[in-house]
Write an enzyme that holds these catalytic residues in place. Structure first.
Site, short mmCIF file in Angstrom:
data_model
loop_
_atom_site.label_atom_id
_atom_site.label_comp_id
_atom_site.label_asym_id
_atom_site.label_seq_id
_atom_site.Cartn_x
_atom_site.Cartn_y
_atom_site.Cartn_z
N PHE A 249 34.47 43.40 46.50
CA PHE A 249 35.39 42.74 45.56
C PHE A 249 36.32 43.72 44.86
CE2 PHE A 249 34.78 38.15 45.44
CZ PHE A 249 33.88 38.09 46.48
N CYS A 260 36.22 27.89 42.40
CA CYS A 260 35.17 28.44 41.53
C CYS A 260 35.65 29.48 40.53
CB CYS A 260 34.08 29.04 42.41
SG CYS A 260 33.46 27.84 43.57
C1 UGA Z 1 32.91 32.41 44.94
C2 UGA Z 1 31.73 33.39 44.85
O1 UGA Z 1 32.02 34.56 45.62
C3 UGA Z 1 30.44 32.74 45.35
O2 UGA Z 1 29.34 33.63 45.18
C4 UGA Z 1 30.19 31.46 44.53
O3 UGA Z 1 29.05 30.77 44.99
C5 UGA Z 1 31.39 30.54 44.66
O4 UGA Z 1 32.57 31.22 44.20
C6 UGA Z 1 31.11 29.32 43.83
O5 UGA Z 1 30.96 29.46 42.60
O6 UGA Z 1 30.91 28.24 44.40
P1 UGA Z 1 34.49 31.52 46.93
O7 UGA Z 1 35.30 30.91 45.84
O8 UGA Z 1 34.11 30.71 48.12
O9 UGA Z 1 33.09 32.09 46.31
O10 UGA Z 1 35.30 32.73 47.52
P2 UGA Z 1 35.34 34.33 47.41
O11 UGA Z 1 35.12 34.89 48.76
O12 UGA Z 1 34.49 34.83 46.33
O13 UGA Z 1 36.89 34.55 47.06
C7 UGA Z 1 37.46 34.01 45.86
C8 UGA Z 1 38.89 34.48 45.73
O14 UGA Z 1 38.93 35.87 45.41
C9 UGA Z 1 39.74 34.33 46.99
O15 UGA Z 1 41.02 33.83 46.61
C10 UGA Z 1 39.85 35.72 47.55
O16 UGA Z 1 41.03 35.94 48.26
C11 UGA Z 1 39.83 36.55 46.27
N1 UGA Z 1 39.35 37.94 46.45
C12 UGA Z 1 38.06 38.17 46.80
C13 UGA Z 1 40.22 38.99 46.21
O17 UGA Z 1 41.41 38.79 45.87
N2 UGA Z 1 39.75 40.25 46.33
C14 UGA Z 1 38.47 40.53 46.68
O18 UGA Z 1 38.11 41.73 46.75
C15 UGA Z 1 37.60 39.46 46.94
#
Ligand code: UGA
Length: 434
Positions: A249, A260
């Site tokens: 992250f 979320c």
């Molecule tokens: C997130 C959490 O990671 C899960 O653990 C949690 O269960 C979930 O929310 C929830 O509460 O239901 P999710 O929303 O599916 O999961 O997606 P992520 O992979 O965490 O990404 C979220 C956002 O952050 C995306 O827009 C992604 O592009 C962004 N992101 C992620 C970044 O900009 N940089 C990163 O390093 C990682």
């Protein structure tokens, strides 16, 4: 150890077959449990009975088909209550106008269980800390266990099957029920965190808020890198090797989205405020994220002077790859800003265009990435779909009015794009602006 057959395994009930409920149902069925899942929406239940799912989640459709003999879908609460004692509540808690979590669907489940003494309510829905305590006071006869979910869209099945940790919160009088829940998860490995209800609820909110904070932090570092001529990817790599920091992250981009992070960061901020504490840091996390979605506009303006009448292609619309989920997607803010600046916006996404169409009136959806790029003044990579690495970039450059590409996820190979004739700019790549 003797393998139990599914008749001997504990039946599992699931309330609400949205994305979390469906993954939970399919995965427990895969583990051999008979599963009964109930939803109020007849249409949804009917299509699930026919084996049709509308959610794009890798591996989920296969699991549902493979385990169809162990999965039952119903709209009938009594059938659910007869079918299983352990009930995983997976209904949504979307934000209300005030930004607090809307608990009306949780409430209606609790109302259905009102007179019940034998069932265990296992709360998977994300709820404000204190919700479990309130429900327990209202329904003292009902065993209540908090079991927040940490699945990520796009890798939910794998996340369920190989959890980092499983958090199980209960009060001492419901320790036996918590143990039953722990028993369901033991075969998956992963640390079991047995704790009290409010702490379990806070673990969920704090985890999401912390991950969102890391993203806003690295996005601000990226913005500084652009000013001082540093490369944020090198910075993130160097930081992430410190075991106390870790590598995850720390990917900069054009903001976090989804159902979320934006919701939970805000909900935690409000929960704190409602409880008398001003959570200052989270205001900045939200503000940085909003600004980050708009920064691409100034990058484009730098290359194109102004955006009036310019045709801009968005590659990817979903809030992240491997999902068709458009909730809080950065593409929504970005396309509105571009249109506000007078640009014509076209877009391509491998799976999200159907869900995006009604949210993006005035944005033309194209059949392929190559079609979206044709005749454009610039393109923005919004979502890092793997197929974008397969694009023939020389062909794309030839068909564009001006081959400008802003890579909002630092996903493409800068050298390849520049060799193909592109003015390529990523995020946080100071001194390397194509
Ligand atoms: C997130 C959490 O990671 C899960 O653990 C949690 O269960 C979930 O929310 C929830 O509460 O239901 P999710 O929303 O599916 O999961 O997606 P992520 O992979 O965490 O990404 C979220 C956002 O952050 C995306 O827009 C992604 O592009 C962004 N992101 C992620 C970044 O900009 N940089 C990163 O390093 C990682």
């Amino acid at each position: 150890m003797r393998e139990m057959n599914s008749e001997e395994k504990t039946p599992v009930g699931v309330v609400g077959v949205g994305w979390v409920g469906l993954v939970t149902a399919a995965c427990f069925a895969e583990l051999g449990h008979p599963v009964i899942a109930r939803d109020v929406m007849e249409e949804k239940v009917d299509s699930l009975r026919r084996g049709e799912i509308t959610i794009h989640e890798p591996g989920l459709a296969e699991l549902l088909t493979k385990n169809s003999d162990r999965l039952r879908f119903t709209t009938d609460m009594d059938e659910l209550l007869e079918g299983a004692r352990l009930l995983f509540v997976c209904v949504d808690t979307p934000p209300t106008y005030s930004g607090d979590a809307d608990l009306s669907r949780v409430r209606s489940v609790v109302d259905d269980l009102r007179s019940d003494g034998d069932h265990v309510l296992i709360m998977k829905s994300t709820v404000p800390a204190g919700t479990g305590e309130a429900i327990r006071r209202e329904l003292p006869g009902l065993a209540y266990v908090s079991c927040p979910e940490f699945l990520k869209e796009g890798t939910a099945v794998q996340d369920f099957m190989e959890p980092d940790r499983v958090v199980i919160g209960s009060e001492p009088e419901h320790a036996a029920a918590a143990e039953e829940v722990a028993e369901l998860y033991r075969p998956l490995g992963g640390e079991l965190v047995l704790t009290d209800t409010s702490s379990a609820e806070m673990i969920k909110l704090a985890s999401n808020a912390y991950l969102a904070t890391r993203i806003s932090f690295i996005n601000e570092i990226a913005n500084v890198c652009e000013e001082v001529g540093a490369d944020v990817e090198e910075v993130a790599r160097g930081m992430g090797l410190d075991e106390r920091i870790g590598p995850h992250f720390l990917r900069p981009g054009i903001g976090f989205g989804g159902s979320c992070f934006p919701k939970d960061v805000n909900a935690l901020k409000l929960l704190a405020g409602n409880s008398g504490y001003h959570f200052q840091l989270l205001n900045s996390v939200i503000e940085v994220n909003e600004l980050q979605k708009r920064r691409v506009v100034s990058k484009l303006t730098k290359h194109l002077d102004n955006l009036i009448g310019k045709r801009i292609a968005l590659l990817g619309l979903a809030f992240k790859p491997d999902t068709d989920d458009m909730r809080e997607a950065s593409s929504l803010v970005l396309s509105a800003r571009l249109r506000g600046e007078g640009a014509e916006v076209v877009a391509y996404d491998p799976v999200a265009m159907d869900s995006a169409r009604s949210l993006l009136p005035g944005v033309e959806m194209m059949g392929t990435a190559q079609e979206a790029l044709a005749d454009c003044d610039a393109a923005v990579l919004v979502t890092e779909w793997s197929e974008f690495r397969e694009i023939d970039w020389s062909e794309a450059a030839g068909g564009m009015r001006k081959p400008v590409l802003i890579d909002g996820r630092n996903y493409l190979d800068a050298g390849e794009l520049r060799a193909a004739g592109f003015l390529y700019e990523g995020i946080g790549k100071g001194g390397d602006r194509g």
